[in-house]
Design a protein around this motif. Structure first.
Motif, PDB file in Angstrom:
ATOM      1  N   GLN A   5     -36.523  69.630  43.754  1.00 51.44           N
ATOM      2  CA  GLN A   5     -36.380  69.383  42.510  1.00 51.44           C
ATOM      3  C   GLN A   5     -34.916  69.190  41.779  1.00 51.44           C
ATOM      4  OE1 GLN A   5     -39.754  71.531  40.633  1.00 51.44           O
ATOM      5  NE2 GLN A   5     -38.589  71.519  38.698  1.00 51.44           N
ATOM      6  N   THR A   6     -34.210  68.399  41.245  1.00 43.46           N
ATOM      7  CA  THR A   6     -33.309  68.719  39.845  1.00 43.46           C
ATOM      8  C   THR A   6     -33.048  68.562  38.493  1.00 43.46           C
ATOM      9  OG1 THR A   6     -33.207  66.164  39.926  1.00 43.46           O
ATOM     10  CG2 THR A   6     -32.570  67.267  41.944  1.00 43.46           C
ATOM     11  N   GLU A   7     -34.216  69.478  37.821  1.00 42.71           N
ATOM     12  CA  GLU A   7     -34.392  69.196  36.685  1.00 42.71           C
ATOM     13  C   GLU A   7     -35.627  70.109  36.069  1.00 42.71           C
ATOM     14  OE1 GLU A   7     -35.159  66.298  34.061  1.00 42.71           O
ATOM     15  OE2 GLU A   7     -32.898  65.347  34.805  1.00 42.71           O
ATOM     16  N   THR A   8     -35.356  71.425  35.618  1.00 36.45           N
ATOM     17  CA  THR A   8     -36.455  72.585  35.286  1.00 36.45           C
ATOM     18  C   THR A   8     -36.217  72.425  33.535  1.00 36.45           C
ATOM     19  OG1 THR A   8     -37.566  74.459  35.756  1.00 36.45           O
ATOM     20  CG2 THR A   8     -34.977  74.671  35.828  1.00 36.45           C
ATOM     21  N   THR A   9     -36.933  73.681  33.314  1.00 41.21           N
ATOM     22  CA  THR A   9     -36.669  73.901  32.071  1.00 41.21           C
ATOM     23  C   THR A   9     -36.766  75.272  32.127  1.00 41.21           C
ATOM     24  OG1 THR A   9     -38.548  73.816  32.091  1.00 41.21           O
ATOM     25  CG2 THR A   9     -37.952  71.425  30.970  1.00 41.21           C
TER      26      THR A   9
END
Ligand SMILES: [Zn+2]
Length: 163
Positions: free
Chosen positions: A98-102
């Motif tokens: 995963q390269t994006e998260t919040t």
């Protein structure tokens, strides 16, 4: 691997062992005979964290660790526990590639981890992170914890005293 002492381009590996996420190699220069150690680190994909205002920044372990310090203050949670929690979060993203998260996703993972470690730390973190707007949402968190405790009945409930 070039020898850091004489610059000779040929060194041999004399010992190699994995140490957690790093692989440690002991090397010896075939020219000058000096020994040195190298570490091979698995490259993790860069993880970007989107904040509520939709700005973003790279995932920062140190920052996350600091963010937890107030929650665990004077609680029986060790630095090792915290390191494991933060590492575990980072590894979860890495394993998923995963390269994006919040910030929300990370916050929820922290809460999951703290719930298992210490309920007072959990409530403290939740009160800041969830930004309790009213008494009801606070009561909801507490009752969720009590429900969890009932599920694990049998084990003596740990007393959470905070002074
Ligand atoms: Zn050398």
């Amino acid at each position: 691997m070039k020898c850091p002492f004489c610059g000779y381009p040929d060194t041999k590996v004399i010992d190699s062992r994995p140490s957690e996420s790093k692989k440690r190699r002991r090397r010896e220069c075939t020219n000058c005979g000096k020994r040195f150690t190298t570490y091979e680190v698995i490259e993790k994909p860069l993880l970007m964290v989107y904040k509520r205002d939709s700005s973003f920044e790279p995932f920062d372990k140190v920052k996350l660790f600091k963010g937890l310090q107030n929650a665990i203050k004077k609680r029986p949670v060790s630095v090792d526990d915290m390191n494991a929690l933060v590492d575990n979060i980072e590894n979860t993203f890495a394993n998923r590639m995963q390269t994006e998260t919040t910030t929300e996703e990370i916050g929820d993972m922290v809460l999951d981890g703290l719930k298992k470690l210490d309920h007072v730390a959990y409530v403290r973190f939740a009160s800041v992170y969830k930004d309790f707007a009213d008494v009801d949402s606070f009561i909801q968190i507490i009752s969720e914890l009590s429900a969890d405790k009932d599920k694990s009945a049998g084990k003596p409930a740990k007393k959470d005293e905070d002074k």
